[in-house]
Design an enzyme around this catalytic site. Sequence first.
Site, PDB file in Angstrom:
ATOM      1  N   GLY A  94       7.210   7.645  -7.267  1.00 50.78           N
ATOM      2  CA  GLY A  94       7.378   8.161  -8.632  1.00 50.78           C
ATOM      3  C   GLY A  94       6.937   7.129  -9.659  1.00 50.78           C
ATOM      4  O   GLY A  94       7.245   5.948  -9.519  1.00 50.78           O
TER       5      GLY A  94
ATOM      6  N   ARG B 133       2.042   9.930  -3.294  1.00 53.32           N
ATOM      7  CA  ARG B 133       2.858   9.930  -2.082  1.00 53.32           C
ATOM      8  C   ARG B 133       1.855  10.120  -0.939  1.00 53.32           C
ATOM      9  O   ARG B 133       0.998  10.995  -1.010  1.00 53.32           O
ATOM     10  CB  ARG B 133       3.909  11.026  -2.147  1.00 53.32           C
TER      11      ARG B 133
ATOM     12  N   THR C 160      11.314   2.150 -10.802  1.00 52.32           N
ATOM     13  CA  THR C 160      11.875   3.497 -10.719  1.00 52.32           C
ATOM     14  C   THR C 160      12.773   3.755 -11.918  1.00 52.32           C
ATOM     15  O   THR C 160      13.563   2.890 -12.294  1.00 52.32           O
ATOM     16  CB  THR C 160      12.674   3.719  -9.415  1.00 52.32           C
TER      17      THR C 160
ATOM     18  N   ASP D 228      18.165   3.287  -8.722  1.00 55.92           N
ATOM     19  CA  ASP D 228      18.960   3.521  -7.514  1.00 55.92           C
ATOM     20  C   ASP D 228      18.683   2.466  -6.442  1.00 55.92           C
ATOM     21  O   ASP D 228      18.650   2.766  -5.252  1.00 55.92           O
ATOM     22  CB  ASP D 228      18.682   4.932  -6.965  1.00 55.92           C
TER      23      ASP D 228
ATOM     24  N   ARG E 202      17.595  12.098  -9.527  1.00 57.84           N
ATOM     25  CA  ARG E 202      17.777  12.574  -8.144  1.00 57.84           C
ATOM     26  C   ARG E 202      19.249  12.471  -7.765  1.00 57.84           C
ATOM     27  O   ARG E 202      20.079  13.081  -8.404  1.00 57.84           O
ATOM     28  CB  ARG E 202      16.887  11.774  -7.177  1.00 57.84           C
TER      29      ARG E 202
HETATM   30  P1  ADP Z   1       9.598   6.128  -4.128  1.00 49.82           P
HETATM   31  O1  ADP Z   1       8.954   4.826  -3.808  1.00 49.82           O
HETATM   32  O2  ADP Z   1       9.485   6.488  -5.574  1.00 49.82           O
HETATM   33  O3  ADP Z   1      11.022   6.208  -3.592  1.00 49.82           O
HETATM   34  P2  ADP Z   1       8.637   7.914  -1.950  1.00 49.82           P
HETATM   35  O4  ADP Z   1       9.970   8.031  -1.292  1.00 49.82           O
HETATM   36  O5  ADP Z   1       7.854   9.165  -2.119  1.00 49.82           O
HETATM   37  O6  ADP Z   1       8.727   7.290  -3.422  1.00 49.82           O
HETATM   38  O7  ADP Z   1       7.749   6.868  -1.121  1.00 49.82           O
HETATM   39  C1  ADP Z   1       6.433   6.545  -1.536  1.00 49.82           C
HETATM   40  C2  ADP Z   1       5.525   6.417  -0.339  1.00 49.82           C
HETATM   41  O8  ADP Z   1       5.957   5.326   0.488  1.00 49.82           O
HETATM   42  C3  ADP Z   1       5.482   7.609   0.610  1.00 49.82           C
HETATM   43  O9  ADP Z   1       4.651   8.639   0.145  1.00 49.82           O
HETATM   44  C4  ADP Z   1       4.924   6.957   1.864  1.00 49.82           C
HETATM   45  O10 ADP Z   1       3.528   6.791   1.765  1.00 49.82           O
HETATM   46  C5  ADP Z   1       5.602   5.584   1.847  1.00 49.82           C
HETATM   47  N1  ADP Z   1       6.810   5.595   2.694  1.00 49.82           N
HETATM   48  C6  ADP Z   1       8.058   5.990   2.357  1.00 49.82           C
HETATM   49  N2  ADP Z   1       8.916   5.863   3.392  1.00 49.82           N
HETATM   50  C7  ADP Z   1       8.196   5.378   4.435  1.00 49.82           C
HETATM   51  C8  ADP Z   1       8.474   5.040   5.787  1.00 49.82           C
HETATM   52  N3  ADP Z   1       9.705   5.186   6.301  1.00 49.82           N
HETATM   53  N4  ADP Z   1       7.469   4.588   6.557  1.00 49.82           N
HETATM   54  C9  ADP Z   1       6.215   4.434   6.056  1.00 49.82           C
HETATM   55  N5  ADP Z   1       5.885   4.736   4.787  1.00 49.82           N
HETATM   56  C10 ADP Z   1       6.839   5.211   3.983  1.00 49.82           C
END
Ligand code: ADP
Length: 326
Positions: A15, A76, A130, A134, A176
Amino acid sequence: MAKKVTKIGVLTSGGDAPGMNAAIRAVVRTALYHDVEVYGILRGYSGMVENDMIKMDSKSVSKIIQLGGTVLKTARCKEFYEPEGRAKAYNNLKKHGIDGLVVIGGDGSFKGAQQFSNEFDIPCIGLPGTIDKDIAGTDFTIGFDTAVNTAVEAIDKIRDTMEAHNRLFVVEVMGRDAGYIALHSGMATGAENILIPERKANLPELIQSLSQAEKNKKYVNLIVVTEGDEYGGADGISNYLRLSLPGADIRTAILGHIQRGGSPTANDRIIASRMGYHAVQCLLEGRYNVMVGIVNDEMRYTPLDKAVKAKQSINDEWLQIVEALH
Ligand code: ADP
């Protein structure tokens, strides 16, 4: 003794949050200050997997400190969840000679960074970007302050019209499953009630206090709720209230994506600049695979594996203040 990082890649992932540009600028300028080359990786981990990276110079981050969004774009990336995707990303970094990474994002992005640094010899530094705040191990996350200020400005306007019409308003803010934006914007706007996912809402009690308020001819009530609320955010809560308070004029407002955009506040620009500077220092000093945070105005380095597990806890004192002042 860790080998010295000679070429840094920087990316924004997950995000977006206002202040990410200030962080990119700080990473690029600090690296150049130390005569270290730096590449901007486009669209988060997608740019690593698809080999979409550009060499940055000092000018490429000129006049971006005041801009919302992220000049590197964010995304993502499904492929990065898979070992094959991460191997592709590694090979692309190697092609450019990149041997250290700065990842600006939320806890999902940190999970990706942690996984990647476990598998390959590329150290990763996380910067908490973010609006939701969180993430544990830091008093601030990049974008939170701007999002709260945007919500406050919008809620102040809503209050003007609700006062004029004697209305009850349920305003939904982002976050969220984290209630920080609701708690901060609700306190700053004098909300009568704040509903956050970290505390189970007692709706019968809420109805009772609103009925009592109505009897006392206090018709204007502002309820700030987090989008991830168990009753379904503003729509869920207002539907529930309408059933029990048929006489009340109840309206809802979902603030939505305006909270993600806009020029970052001074505070967000400053913490992003400090964190970006220290991210590069970490890579140069061999302090690897940590998240850079600020606690009590000092830099705090939390191992990425801990940063992804721990959540900030809501301070009960805040809830007591809201209760006393409503
Ligand atoms: P944020 O960083 O805002 O929490 P996301 O949860 O969508 O956003 O995570 C961003 C990106 O990080 C994902 O689209 C993916 O490419 C990568 N990612 C997240 N979790 C994992 C994981 N367990 N293993 C590998 N890559 C991950």
